[in-house]
Each structure stands twice: as C-alpha cells, then as structure tokens.
Write a protein that holds these residues in place. Structure first.
Motif, PDB file in Angstrom:
ATOM      1  N   TYR A 136       0.853  -1.192   0.000  1.00 36.65           N
ATOM      2  CA  TYR A 136       0.000   0.000   0.000  1.00 36.65           C
ATOM      3  C   TYR A 136       0.883   1.234   0.000  1.00 36.65           C
ATOM      4  O   TYR A 136       2.113   1.134   0.120  1.00 36.65           O
ATOM      5  CB  TYR A 136      -0.947  -0.002   1.209  1.00 36.65           C
ATOM      6  N   SER A 140       1.778   0.447  -3.465  1.00 35.53           N
ATOM      7  CA  SER A 140       0.546   0.080  -4.156  1.00 35.53           C
ATOM      8  C   SER A 140       0.740   0.359  -5.643  1.00 35.53           C
ATOM      9  O   SER A 140       1.271   1.419  -6.012  1.00 35.53           O
ATOM     10  CB  SER A 140      -0.616   0.925  -3.621  1.00 35.53           C
ATOM     11  N   GLY A 142      -1.225   1.421  -7.786  1.00 31.61           N
ATOM     12  CA  GLY A 142      -1.875   2.677  -8.157  1.00 31.61           C
ATOM     13  C   GLY A 142      -1.678   3.787  -7.149  1.00 31.61           C
ATOM     14  O   GLY A 142      -2.331   4.838  -7.251  1.00 31.61           O
ATOM     15  N   TYR A 144      -2.420   3.712  -3.852  1.00 32.32           N
ATOM     16  CA  TYR A 144      -3.540   3.806  -2.917  1.00 32.32           C
ATOM     17  C   TYR A 144      -3.055   3.754  -1.465  1.00 32.32           C
ATOM     18  O   TYR A 144      -2.065   3.097  -1.139  1.00 32.32           O
ATOM     19  CB  TYR A 144      -4.541   2.682  -3.169  1.00 32.32           C
ATOM     20  N   SER A 145      -3.805   4.404  -0.590  1.00 30.21           N
ATOM     21  CA  SER A 145      -3.425   4.554   0.813  1.00 30.21           C
ATOM     22  C   SER A 145      -3.621   3.278   1.613  1.00 30.21           C
ATOM     23  O   SER A 145      -4.272   2.319   1.161  1.00 30.21           O
ATOM     24  CB  SER A 145      -4.256   5.661   1.462  1.00 30.21           C
ATOM     25  N   THR A 147      -5.546   2.980   4.197  1.00 29.96           N
ATOM     26  CA  THR A 147      -6.980   2.817   4.438  1.00 29.96           C
ATOM     27  C   THR A 147      -7.666   2.170   3.245  1.00 29.96           C
ATOM     28  O   THR A 147      -8.491   1.255   3.404  1.00 29.96           O
ATOM     29  CB  THR A 147      -7.638   4.179   4.742  1.00 29.96           C
ATOM     30  N   ALA A 148      -7.354   2.634   2.054  1.00 23.61           N
ATOM     31  CA  ALA A 148      -7.945   2.055   0.852  1.00 23.61           C
ATOM     32  C   ALA A 148      -7.581   0.583   0.712  1.00 23.61           C
ATOM     33  O   ALA A 148      -8.423  -0.257   0.352  1.00 23.61           O
ATOM     34  CB  ALA A 148      -7.484   2.824  -0.383  1.00 23.61           C
ATOM     35  N   ALA A 149      -6.332   0.256   1.011  1.00 23.24           N
ATOM     36  CA  ALA A 149      -5.877  -1.137   0.930  1.00 23.24           C
ATOM     37  C   ALA A 149      -6.602  -2.003   1.956  1.00 23.24           C
ATOM     38  O   ALA A 149      -7.038  -3.123   1.656  1.00 23.24           O
ATOM     39  CB  ALA A 149      -4.373  -1.202   1.146  1.00 23.24           C
ATOM     40  N   THR A 152     -10.246  -2.488   0.921  1.00 22.79           N
ATOM     41  CA  THR A 152     -10.302  -3.367  -0.254  1.00 22.79           C
ATOM     42  C   THR A 152     -10.121  -4.823   0.135  1.00 22.79           C
ATOM     43  O   THR A 152     -10.898  -5.700  -0.283  1.00 22.79           O
ATOM     44  CB  THR A 152      -9.213  -2.970  -1.268  1.00 22.79           C
ATOM     45  N   SER A 192      -8.997  -5.252  -7.758  1.00 24.27           N
ATOM     46  CA  SER A 192      -8.091  -4.809  -6.690  1.00 24.27           C
ATOM     47  C   SER A 192      -6.594  -4.886  -6.976  1.00 24.27           C
ATOM     48  O   SER A 192      -5.803  -4.433  -6.150  1.00 24.27           O
ATOM     49  CB  SER A 192      -8.388  -5.601  -5.409  1.00 24.27           C
ATOM     50  N   VAL A 195      -4.949  -1.601  -6.487  1.00 25.56           N
ATOM     51  CA  VAL A 195      -4.923  -1.093  -5.114  1.00 25.56           C
ATOM     52  C   VAL A 195      -3.820  -1.745  -4.290  1.00 25.56           C
ATOM     53  O   VAL A 195      -3.012  -1.054  -3.650  1.00 25.56           O
ATOM     54  CB  VAL A 195      -6.286  -1.299  -4.428  1.00 25.56           C
ATOM     55  N   THR A 196      -3.767  -3.073  -4.281  1.00 20.32           N
ATOM     56  CA  THR A 196      -2.822  -3.788  -3.397  1.00 20.32           C
ATOM     57  C   THR A 196      -2.023  -4.873  -4.100  1.00 20.32           C
ATOM     58  O   THR A 196      -1.255  -5.577  -3.452  1.00 20.32           O
ATOM     59  CB  THR A 196      -3.590  -4.463  -2.246  1.00 20.32           C
TER      60      THR A 196
END
Length: 249
Positions: A136, A140, A142, A144-145, A147-149, A152, A192, A195-196
């Motif tokens: 993350y 990540s 993309g 992504y933070s 929290t987003a990870a 997800t 995903s 994201v991760t």
C-alpha cells in the motif's frame, strides 16, 4: 472447492487422513502462487505478448479452478488460511486442525515463491522489483493509501468467502463450485490489483514478501489482518443468514 468435503463437519476431528489433506493444501497453494504470481512476475509485461492485468487476473482464477477440481475431493480445496478460518467460523470445518492447515498453506506458498525466484533470476539483468508482493502507499501499484488497501482486502475477502460458502452449500448442484470460485477470484483481481496487487490470501502474501524483504515484510501485517477479519465476518454472516435459511415449501 469440493462440496462434500466442505460440508462434512468433523472430518478432521480424529486426525484421519489429515496428512493427505495437508499435502493436498500444500500442493494447491503451491500451484496458486506459481500460476498467479508467476504470471505477474514472468508474463505480465513480457515484450510484445505481455498478458497484463487481465491475464494475471485470469491466471489466479484458473489456478483455483483447476486445483480445486484436482484435490478438492481430498482436502476441500481451500489454498488460503483466510478461507479456512471463514469456514471454521461458519461451522463447516472443525477448528481443531486450523493451525495445521495454515502452516501447510504458508509452506506451500513459500516453496512456490522460491521456485519462482529461481526461474526469474535465470534471466540476464533480472531485477527483483515488487516480485508480485502486496503493498500500500508507495508500494501500491496505483498509489492507494493504507486505508484504501485495508478496506479493499476486507471487503474482497468477505465476498470471496460468501461466494465460497454459498456455492458449496448442500442446496446448490454439486460440481460447479470451483467455476464460481475461480471466476470470483478473477473478478477480485480485476478490481483490486491496482490497489494492493490483490492478496485476499495471507499465504500468497507471505511467500512473496519473504523474498522481497524490507517494505514487503513491514506491510505484511495488513494482508493477514484484513483477510482474516473479512473471512471471519463472512463466516458469521453466512452462519446466521445462509445456513439458517430454509426455502418456503
């Protein structure tokens, strides 16, 4: 996923055939990492014929589909510590052998990651890069933070378990569960990977992180906690909703 195995409660309680089941889970997890992570490391951006995100997503789904049909009759075809936990919470499998299954799956992922590392380093000017590890923030794909990870991984694991529990229920026609589960894993990766790099499987994350080291190991905690939490919640929800449901006559 083999319906009879998943619904046969207490099958491991006496330790009968446990070794065979652990070997099946070891092999299944090996195949998942070799096929899924292998496609990401070796083939995703291969010159001119790279398979890309779509190809990697289908590779993960195909590993589960093919090996679930192969060894599902022996072990149930879990290949994922989070799945084992979710099934235990839902009352589908006994919790007594849960630790043994987790160890077998993690061992399978590590061995597969080692094989993949040997293959990948056989190329001149090889650079390890992310080695398909999960991450993350700056790690990540993309950007992504945390929290987003976290969200997800929890949500995707939750729905993965709901699909597994539903498609392997006694009320569902036998023999089709691996198809639904393999396609579900494909869809999860399509959503995903940016994201991760997609985990929903702590064993898969652990094998790759051990070879990347550094940041991958320091972020590994999220992919254990998120997957296990999402799976446990799915087990609770399914036990109270899906297992208690009875069709109206």
């Amino acid at each position: 996923m083999h319906r009879r195995q998943l619904s046969h409660r207490g099958a491991d309680s006496g330790g009968e055939f446990l070794f065979n089941k652990l070997c099946a889970e070891f092999l299944g997890t090996c195949w998942l990492v070799l096929g899924g992570c292998g496609s990401a490391v070796l083939a995703s951006a291969f010159p001119q014929v790279g398979i890309g995100l779509l190809g990697v997503s289908f590779a993960f789904g195909l590993t589960v589909l093919t090996m679930a049909y192969t060894v599902g009759g022996i072990s149930g075809g879990y290949f994922n510590p989070a799945v084992s936990l979710g099934l235990a919470v839902a009352g589908r499998v006994p919790a007594s052998s849960l630790l043994s299954y987790v160890i077998a799956k993690v061992a399978g992922a590590i061995i597969a990651a080692a094989v993949l590392y040997v293959i990948a380093t056989g190329k001149a000017e090889f650079q390890l890069g992310s080695f398909a590890a999960n991450g993350y923030g700056e790690h990540s794909p993309g950007g992504y933070s945390l929290t987003a990870a976290l969200v997800t991984e929890v949500v995707m694991t939750f729905f993965f378990l709901i699909i597994i529990l539903g498609s392997t229920h006694d009320r569902v026609p036998a023999g089709f569960a691996p198809i639904a589960i393999g396609l579900a894993l494909t869809l999860i990766h399509l959503v995903s990977i940016p994201v991760t790099n997609t985990s929903v499987n702590p064993a898969r994350s652990t094998g790759q992180a051990l070879f990347v080291g550094g940041w991958a190991l320091s972020q590994l905690w999220l992919f254990w906690i998120a997957s296990l939490f999402g799976a446990a919640i799915a087990g609770i929800v399914w036990k109270s909703v899906g297992e208690e449901f009875r069709p109206v006559d």
